[in-house]
Design a protein around this motif. Structure first.
Motif, PDB file in Angstrom:
ATOM      1  N   LYS A  38       7.355 -13.814   9.546  1.00  0.00           N
ATOM      2  CA  LYS A  38       8.360 -14.876   9.614  1.00  0.00           C
ATOM      3  C   LYS A  38       9.776 -14.314   9.728  1.00  0.00           C
ATOM      4  N   LYS A  39       9.994 -13.146   9.175  1.00  0.00           N
ATOM      5  CA  LYS A  39      11.294 -12.493   9.332  1.00  0.00           C
ATOM      6  C   LYS A  39      11.566 -12.214  10.821  1.00  0.00           C
ATOM      7  N   GLY A  40      10.497 -11.957  11.574  1.00  0.00           N
ATOM      8  CA  GLY A  40      10.654 -11.680  12.998  1.00  0.00           C
ATOM      9  C   GLY A  40      10.166 -10.302  13.403  1.00  0.00           C
ATOM     10  N   TYR A  41       9.501  -9.610  12.479  1.00  0.00           N
ATOM     11  CA  TYR A  41       8.944  -8.308  12.828  1.00  0.00           C
ATOM     12  C   TYR A  41       7.603  -8.500  13.519  1.00  0.00           C
ATOM     13  N   LYS A  42       7.325  -7.582  14.411  1.00  0.00           N
ATOM     14  CA  LYS A  42       6.132  -7.675  15.255  1.00  0.00           C
ATOM     15  C   LYS A  42       5.025  -6.808  14.651  1.00  0.00           C
ATOM     16  N   LEU A  43       3.891  -7.425  14.392  1.00  0.00           N
ATOM     17  CA  LEU A  43       2.748  -6.700  13.819  1.00  0.00           C
ATOM     18  C   LEU A  43       2.021  -5.974  14.940  1.00  0.00           C
ATOM     19  N   VAL A  44       2.029  -4.647  14.913  1.00  0.00           N
ATOM     20  CA  VAL A  44       1.394  -3.880  16.002  1.00  0.00           C
ATOM     21  C   VAL A  44       0.209  -3.042  15.528  1.00  0.00           C
ATOM     22  N   GLY A  45       0.040  -2.918  14.196  1.00  0.00           N
ATOM     23  CA  GLY A  45      -1.110  -2.170  13.684  1.00  0.00           C
ATOM     24  C   GLY A  45      -1.570  -2.773  12.377  1.00  0.00           C
ATOM     25  N   MET A  46      -2.906  -2.900  12.213  1.00  0.00           N
ATOM     26  CA  MET A  46      -3.424  -3.501  10.981  1.00  0.00           C
ATOM     27  C   MET A  46      -4.860  -3.061  10.760  1.00  0.00           C
ATOM     28  N   LYS A  47      -5.131  -2.544   9.567  1.00  0.00           N
ATOM     29  CA  LYS A  47      -6.525  -2.259   9.205  1.00  0.00           C
ATOM     30  C   LYS A  47      -6.672  -2.226   7.695  1.00  0.00           C
ATOM     31  N   MET A  48      -7.920  -2.440   7.250  1.00  0.00           N
ATOM     32  CA  MET A  48      -8.208  -2.433   5.819  1.00  0.00           C
ATOM     33  C   MET A  48      -9.091  -1.229   5.535  1.00  0.00           C
ATOM     34  N   ILE A  49      -8.720  -0.473   4.508  1.00  0.00           N
ATOM     35  CA  ILE A  49      -9.452   0.763   4.212  1.00  0.00           C
ATOM     36  C   ILE A  49      -9.592   0.954   2.704  1.00  0.00           C
ATOM     37  N   ASN A  50     -10.492   1.871   2.330  1.00  0.00           N
ATOM     38  CA  ASN A  50     -10.518   2.396   0.968  1.00  0.00           C
ATOM     39  C   ASN A  50      -9.943   3.808   1.052  1.00  0.00           C
ATOM     40  N   PRO A  51      -8.694   4.010   0.647  1.00  0.00           N
ATOM     41  CA  PRO A  51      -8.105   5.351   0.786  1.00  0.00           C
ATOM     42  C   PRO A  51      -8.888   6.377  -0.038  1.00  0.00           C
ATOM     43  N   THR A  52      -8.993   7.588   0.509  1.00  0.00           N
ATOM     44  CA  THR A  52      -9.594   8.684  -0.258  1.00  0.00           C
ATOM     45  C   THR A  52      -8.520   9.299  -1.158  1.00  0.00           C
ATOM     46  N   LYS A  53      -8.987  10.077  -2.127  1.00  0.00           N
ATOM     47  CA  LYS A  53      -8.058  10.778  -3.017  1.00  0.00           C
ATOM     48  C   LYS A  53      -7.165  11.697  -2.190  1.00  0.00           C
ATOM     49  N   ALA A  54      -7.750  12.390  -1.224  1.00  0.00           N
ATOM     50  CA  ALA A  54      -6.967  13.315  -0.389  1.00  0.00           C
ATOM     51  C   ALA A  54      -5.891  12.573   0.393  1.00  0.00           C
ATOM     52  N   GLN A  55      -6.230  11.399   0.913  1.00  0.00           N
ATOM     53  CA  GLN A  55      -5.227  10.604   1.647  1.00  0.00           C
ATOM     54  C   GLN A  55      -4.100  10.152   0.727  1.00  0.00           C
ATOM     55  N   ALA A  56      -4.461   9.695  -0.470  1.00  0.00           N
ATOM     56  CA  ALA A  56      -3.437   9.230  -1.418  1.00  0.00           C
ATOM     57  C   ALA A  56      -2.527  10.390  -1.810  1.00  0.00           C
ATOM     58  N   GLU A  57      -3.124  11.569  -2.042  1.00  0.00           N
ATOM     59  CA  GLU A  57      -2.319  12.740  -2.428  1.00  0.00           C
ATOM     60  C   GLU A  57      -1.383  13.160  -1.296  1.00  0.00           C
ATOM     61  N   GLU A  58      -1.861  13.051  -0.060  1.00  0.00           N
ATOM     62  CA  GLU A  58      -1.002  13.414   1.074  1.00  0.00           C
ATOM     63  C   GLU A  58       0.124  12.377   1.250  1.00  0.00           C
ATOM     64  N   HIS A  59      -0.247  11.106   1.159  1.00  0.00           N
ATOM     65  CA  HIS A  59       0.737  10.033   1.329  1.00  0.00           C
ATOM     66  C   HIS A  59       1.865  10.151   0.305  1.00  0.00           C
ATOM     67  N   TYR A  60       1.514  10.498  -0.934  1.00  0.00           N
ATOM     68  CA  TYR A  60       2.510  10.580  -2.003  1.00  0.00           C
ATOM     69  C   TYR A  60       2.857  12.032  -2.359  1.00  0.00           C
ATOM     70  N   ALA A  61       2.685  12.949  -1.412  1.00  0.00           N
ATOM     71  CA  ALA A  61       2.892  14.385  -1.683  1.00  0.00           C
ATOM     72  C   ALA A  61       4.262  14.683  -2.292  1.00  0.00           C
TER      73      ALA A  61
END
Ligand code: IDP
Ligand code: MG
Length: 158
Positions: A38-61
């Protein structure tokens, strides 16, 4: 010429948004996506996942030395996460405004964290904090082929 998708300062600027497990569990997926749409941003990517521990550690490195890091990784891997890429003018900074301050006690009413949560360790949503993190996070969570191409028939902005 080929547009430089994702470049900051263009209308194709992109950011990475994640609805954390508490957002999914509390039924706030549509509310959160709706606010960005509604703000006006365009949704170009969307998916639902169960993040792995390794992904979470990398994301928040960058937070690995913090005392709350292990709890944060547990939280982020505790359920399903909705990964989103939004595109639009000023979306990195503007997305952070929609998200609100990290500590929900400081988050303004009208922001997602300001309206829907009270605890810094269960603050519903992630949003990239700048152009470098946006670029790194989008490429960490999405393959190029998972980012869609579509146009507004009537552009919402030039
Ligand atoms: P941000 O999500 O607003 O960008 P960051 O400082 O990057 O905030 O921290 C990442 C996430 O780590 C926060 O969203 C929150 O879930 C968690 N976090 C940050 N500070 C604390 C804290 O002091 N205690 C517990 N969790 C925290
Ligand atoms: Mg952050």
């Amino acid at each position: 010429t080929v547009p430089v998708y994702g470049a900051p300062g263009t209308k194709q600027e992109r950011t990475f948004i994640a609805i954390k497990p508490d957002g999914v569990q509390r039924g706030l997926v549509s509310e959160i996506i709706g606010r960005f749409e509604k703000k006006g941003y365009k949704l170009v990517g969307m998916k639902m996942i169960n993040p792995t521990k390794a992904q979470a550690e990398e994301h928040y490195a960058d937070l690995s030395s913090k005392p709350f890091f292990n709890g944060l990784v547990k939280y982020f891997t505790s359920g399903a996460v909705v990964c989103l890429v939004f595109e639009g003018k000023g979306v990195i900074k503007g997305g952070r405004v929609l998200v609100g301050a990290t500590n929900p006690s400081d988050a303004n009413p009208g922001s997602i964290r300001g309206d829907f949560c009270v605890d810094i360790s269960r603050n519903l949503i992630h949003g990239s904090d700048g152009p470098e993190s946006a670029k790194a996070e989008i490429s960490m969570w999405f393959k190029d082929s998972e980012i869609t191409q579509w146009n507004f028939i009537t552009p919402v902005y030039e």
